[in-house]
Design an enzyme around this catalytic site. Structure first.
Site, PDB file in Angstrom:
ATOM      1  N   GLU A 170     -14.930  -8.455 -15.949  1.00 26.54           N
ATOM      2  CA  GLU A 170     -16.126  -8.786 -15.167  1.00 26.54           C
ATOM      3  C   GLU A 170     -17.066  -9.674 -15.972  1.00 26.54           C
ATOM      4  O   GLU A 170     -17.029  -9.687 -17.201  1.00 26.54           O
ATOM      5  CB  GLU A 170     -16.855  -7.522 -14.699  1.00 26.54           C
ATOM      6  N   GLU A 313     -15.671  -8.746 -19.988  1.00 28.87           N
ATOM      7  CA  GLU A 313     -14.759  -9.830 -19.630  1.00 28.87           C
ATOM      8  C   GLU A 313     -13.304  -9.387 -19.528  1.00 28.87           C
ATOM      9  O   GLU A 313     -12.427 -10.190 -19.230  1.00 28.87           O
ATOM     10  CB  GLU A 313     -14.845 -11.001 -20.626  1.00 28.87           C
TER      11      GLU A 313
END
Length: 349
Positions: A170, A313
């Site tokens: 994310e 991430e």
């Protein structure tokens, strides 16, 4: 959404065959610990003891969160768009790690609050960011459902292209606040116990963040027993998209790796929507955020990495890959008791 009701448990017979294969290797039984369990779980997901994770992809859901206006972050929301573009171009931390361990990276705009002119960014925008959860619902039920479908559809596309394993990631300024709000409700714990400093808040900032979570819960009155409604009230499009990835993994029978605390919040919502979704998840690491270990405990999943990471991430999930690759080398190629005429170990406990 009909796909969610058709999710079935993983293949326990294949899982047992994988366990028997481990036990045939000339080494002490269970001596690779959680790595053996991870391989067995993947076998159950894939329906075969011949485990294959040769093609893997990181899916980074990118979205903005309206709660940023409450002063809960060190950076402003413009950072989401900048970082999403860099991930799409292949320049970010997750890209460097993915290169090392043989994974592709896909960045998805599921709710960035501006248009990002980057052709490599996958456009699946539900809206230009969510609303401020401290003042009302983050999104509508319809928007939450659309975000779930985005995640499930991405899993279908990746599986059709030959991907064997998916890692959730994310990028969204403010998403540790939404994850903390969800964790507070899902775990029935006060916001102060599950809310951390995120990307680096000072003490006054942390107090603002806790206050925002408290107000979000007070204003929205979420019900932990209604996970889709809870997601709509307190979540973000990034979390909703990752929830769809987990549900898609369960429906399309492909393993999905949990990254950090935000990913774990999405995983727990997926399990509350469909209990069998848990069979298709693996926990990579335990986040340094306060809710990280608590969410994994509620999921009943043990992380393989304890390194106090909190980068996001999907980086923690990618770090699991070399461990799985190493375990599979032993699983597939190490000598067997029968090969060297050695008497097998017995399970004595």
């Amino acid at each position: 959404m009909h796909r969610i009701h058709e999710i079935k448990p993983s293949d326990k017979a294949a899982e047992q065959l994988s366990r028997e294969r481990w036990d045939s290797i000339a080494k002490p039984l269970g001596s690779l610990g959680l790595l053996e369990n991870a391989v067995e779980r993947i076998a159950g997901i894939q329906g075969s003891a011949d485990v294959d994770i040769s093609r893997r992809s990181v899916v980074v859901m990118c979205a903005d969160n309206g709660v940023v206006c409450e002063g809960v972050t060190q950076s402003d929301s413009s950072v989401t768009a900048l970082c999403a573009a860099e991930i799409a171009r292949g320049n970010s931390s997750v890209n460097r790690l993915a290169e090392c361990f043989g994974a592709d990276v896909a960045a998805v705009d599921i709710g960035i609050n501006r248009d990002v002119r980057e052709p490599l960014l996958i456009m699946r925008k539900i809206a230009y960011g969510t609303q401020n959860i401290a003042r009302g619902s983050a999104m509508t039920i319809t928007q939450a459902q659309r975000a779930l479908c985005v995640g499930m559809d991405i899993v279908r596309s990746l599986k059709d292209s030959g991907v064997k394993l998916i890692i959730t990631g994310e990028m969204g300024i403010g998403n540790t606040t939404t994850a903390s709000a969800l964790a507070s409700v899902l775990l029935s714990l006060p916001p102060r116990e599950v809310t951390g400093r995120g990307a680096g808040l000072d003490s006054p900032g942390l107090e603002r963040k806790i206050s925002a979570v408290e107000r979000a819960i007070a204003v929205n009155q979420p019900d932990a027993g209604k996970p889709l409604e809870l997601l709509a009230k307190l979540g973000g499009f990034d979390i909703a998209g990752m929830t769809g990835l987990f549900l898609g993994g369960a429906y399309y029978r492909i393993p999905v790796i949990i990254d950090g605390v935000i990913s774990a919040a999405a995983a727990l919502i997926a399990c509350r929507i469909s209990h069998s979704a848990r069979d298709f998840m693996l926990a990579s690491h335990v986040s340094a955020e306060p809710a990280g270990a608590l969410l994994l405990k509620e999921l009943g999943l043990k992380p393989l990495i304890c390194a106090e990471m909190h980068l996001g991430e999907g980086t923690g999930g990618v770090m699991l890959l070399p461990l799985l690759d190493g375990a599979l080398k032993v699983y597939e190629q190490a000598h067997r008791f029968d090969d060297i005429k050695l008497e097998r170990y017995e399970r004595l406990i």
